[in-house]
Design an enzyme around this catalytic site. Structure first.
Site, mmCIF file in Angstrom:
data_model
loop_
_atom_site.group_PDB
_atom_site.id
_atom_site.type_symbol
_atom_site.label_atom_id
_atom_site.label_comp_id
_atom_site.label_asym_id
_atom_site.label_seq_id
_atom_site.Cartn_x
_atom_site.Cartn_y
_atom_site.Cartn_z
ATOM 1 N N VAL A 11 -10.061 7.139 6.587
ATOM 2 C CA VAL A 11 -10.325 6.644 7.943
ATOM 3 C C VAL A 11 -11.720 7.013 8.413
ATOM 4 O O VAL A 11 -12.480 6.180 8.912
ATOM 5 C CB VAL A 11 -9.264 7.180 8.916
ATOM 6 C CG1 VAL A 11 -9.609 6.797 10.354
ATOM 7 C CG2 VAL A 11 -7.882 6.647 8.546
ATOM 8 N N THR A 121 -4.153 9.517 12.687
ATOM 9 C CA THR A 121 -2.852 9.060 13.179
ATOM 10 C C THR A 121 -2.049 10.274 13.617
ATOM 11 O O THR A 121 -1.734 11.149 12.801
ATOM 12 C CB THR A 121 -2.102 8.282 12.084
ATOM 13 O OG1 THR A 121 -2.871 7.139 11.723
ATOM 14 C CG2 THR A 121 -0.733 7.835 12.578
ATOM 15 N N LEU A 157 -6.343 -0.145 9.900
ATOM 16 C CA LEU A 157 -6.990 -0.612 8.681
ATOM 17 C C LEU A 157 -5.961 -0.914 7.608
ATOM 18 O O LEU A 157 -4.942 -0.234 7.488
ATOM 19 C CB LEU A 157 -7.963 0.448 8.155
ATOM 20 C CG LEU A 157 -9.004 0.982 9.151
ATOM 21 C CD1 LEU A 157 -9.854 2.057 8.479
ATOM 22 C CD2 LEU A 157 -9.873 -0.155 9.665
ATOM 23 N N ILE A 257 6.399 -10.905 5.057
ATOM 24 C CA ILE A 257 7.760 -11.292 4.721
ATOM 25 C C ILE A 257 7.859 -11.595 3.225
ATOM 26 O O ILE A 257 8.682 -12.410 2.807
ATOM 27 C CB ILE A 257 8.269 -12.476 5.568
ATOM 28 C CG1 ILE A 257 7.407 -13.725 5.369
ATOM 29 C CG2 ILE A 257 8.343 -12.108 7.033
ATOM 30 C CD1 ILE A 257 8.044 -14.993 5.959
ATOM 31 N N CYS A 267 0.325 5.301 4.738
ATOM 32 C CA CYS A 267 0.621 5.056 6.158
ATOM 33 C C CYS A 267 2.093 4.823 6.452
ATOM 34 O O CYS A 267 2.722 5.612 7.158
ATOM 35 C CB CYS A 267 -0.203 3.873 6.658
ATOM 36 S SG CYS A 267 -1.979 4.162 6.680
#
Length: 450
Positions: A11, A121, A157, A257, A267
């Site tokens: 990041v 995060t 990201l 999907i 993440c």
């Protein structure tokens, strides 16, 4: 503007490169001197399209600097990004020790007001903790006249397109109620908002939750499709037809999907665990998201299960070709990658692996070292030599077009397990191959009765 960034991981480095590329003067700090030395030579520690060239250009222009000295960063800029790691604890909660330590370090060095921008995060309420930690340090120093402003600025990201995402963001979430910080962030991000306004201002807690909510929603779509794909196989339907049918509904769309062998990376798994921990800690278990993680935990083993079904006598002594080691294309990241769950299961059964990935070979060697049951091959086709079956774990572009006649000739058991549904089942079967995808109807090879 002058900007400092603590942390040169995924990041922090991407954010620093993007800010420097639009003209800001950015100083990056990391405690690892070897990493800093490599970065000063424009050698990134991660594989990300366009990153190396962007680093080289901005280092030469003097807009991007690297150092191990925190004092340099605090003196360099009023705007300071915190982009250090928040690894998961055993209970799933995010470890904030690195974030809080950096906040204390900055407060211990600052001689003027500073704005701390949390890019890591972090759980809801972290901005409050960062502010408390910084103010406590200032109080101990007797510097109560100095002001620390804390802004929540989560990243959105996608690995494999992170630099492009950062340069052309679809939204920029800013969590702050401070007018001065709002003006600073507006100026900082102005170059990224030329075609339309992308800044979205809100309070810190809402900004922190927005990051987790976004990843939770995307993970939910993936697990939904994977569970539906498993049902589709039992019903004799085709998940690809179903995917196109529901994706054409504008309320649903085609993004996220695609059925597969489970989500991984740095993440989704970690952020879902952290959000679940936060919810349970506050007395509100999130049953839907718990199911999302349970579905993904099961899906990670589907490739091995499908392989076992093709070898009822067992996999001991078998050699399995594996295409794709990274958790997704255009990255070398193998954190919680489907390939890792597959290889661990194969080794436990006494099978060997012949693997290839365009980017993740060095990372695989770093993780597993040299072992007799792991052979890293120079090309995808090299993995086929003396292999009993082929398993596709990652949808790299150069896996999409293959010579099925060659595969039928090389694979001793003529078995392909496709975790990404790259091929047309009829075409594969016509070449005499046993093909098993995710949620696809089984079609017997030519000459073989179903």
């Amino acid at each position: 503007m002058d900007v400092s960034v603590f942390g040169t991981g995924y990041v922090g480095l991407i954010q620093a490169a993007a800010l420097a590329d639009v003209g800001h003067r950015v100083l990056c700090i990391d405690i690892d001197p070897n990493k800093i030395k490599q970065l000063q030579q424009a050698v990134p520690p991660i594989s990300e399209p366009g990153l190396s060239a962007t680093l080289e250009e901005n280092i030469k222009a003097g807009r991007l600097l690297f150092s191990t000295q925190a004092s340099d960063a605090v003196a360099h800029a009023e705007l300071i990004f915190i982009a250090v790691g928040t690894p998961a604890d055993e209970d799933g909660s995010a470890d904030l020790s690195h974030v809080l330590n950096v906040a204390r370090q900055i407060a211990g060095l600052m001689e003027a007001d500073r704005t701390l921008i949390i890019k890591s995060t972090v759980p809801v309420g972290t901005a409050d903790q960062v502010l408390a930690a910084a103010n406590s340090e200032l109080l101990q120093r007797g510097k109560t006249g100095l002001q620390v402003r804390v802004v929540s600025n989560p990243e959105f990201l996608k690995e494999g397109s992170a630099l492009a995402d950062c340069m052309r963001p679809d939204r920029i979430i800013i969590g702050t109620r401070d007018d001065e910080a709002r003006e600073q962030l507006s100026e900082l991000y102005a170059p990224f908002c030329r075609n339309r306004e992308k800044l979205m201002f809100m309070d810190n807690r809402s900004a922190e939750l927005t990051k987790y909510a976004a990843n939770a929603m995307l993970a939910t779509r993936i697990s939904f499709m994977n569970e539906l794909a498993n049902l589709t196989e039992l019903l004799g339907a085709d998940i690809e037809a179903v995917r196109k049918g529901i994706g054409s509904d504008p309320r649903i769309g085609y993004h996220f999907i695609y059925p597969g062998c489970g989500f991984g990376g740095s993440c989704f798994p970690k952020d879902l665990r952290a959000l679940l921990h936060t919810a349970e800690h506050n007395g509100m278990p999130l049953k839907l998201l718990r199911s999302v993680t349970d579905v993904n935990d099961r899906q990670r083993h589907i490739l091995f299960s499908k392989l076992q079904a093709q070898f009822p006598q067992g996999l001991a002594g078998k050699s399995i070709a594996v295409w794709g080691l990274a958790f997704k294309p255009n990255t070398d990241d193998m954190r919680e990658a489907p390939s890792r769950y597959l290889m661990d299961a194969l080794w436990a059964e006494g099978a060997s692996v012949q693997a290839y990935d365009p980017e993740a070979m060095s990372e695989c060697r770093r993780l597993y070292g040299y072992r007799n049951d792991l052979h890293l091959c120079a090309t995808r086709d090299d993995t086929l030599e003396d292999a009993d079956a082929l398993v596709i774990c990652t949808e790299w572009k150069n896996f999409r077009v293959v010579d099925f006649a060659l595969l039928a000739e090389k694979l001793r058991s003529k078995v392909i397990i496709d975790g990404r549904n790259l091929y047309n089942p009829e075409q594969v079967a016509a070449a005499g191959l046993h093909y098993s995808g995710i949620g696809l109807r089984h079609i017997a090879p030519e000459g073989v009765r179903p």
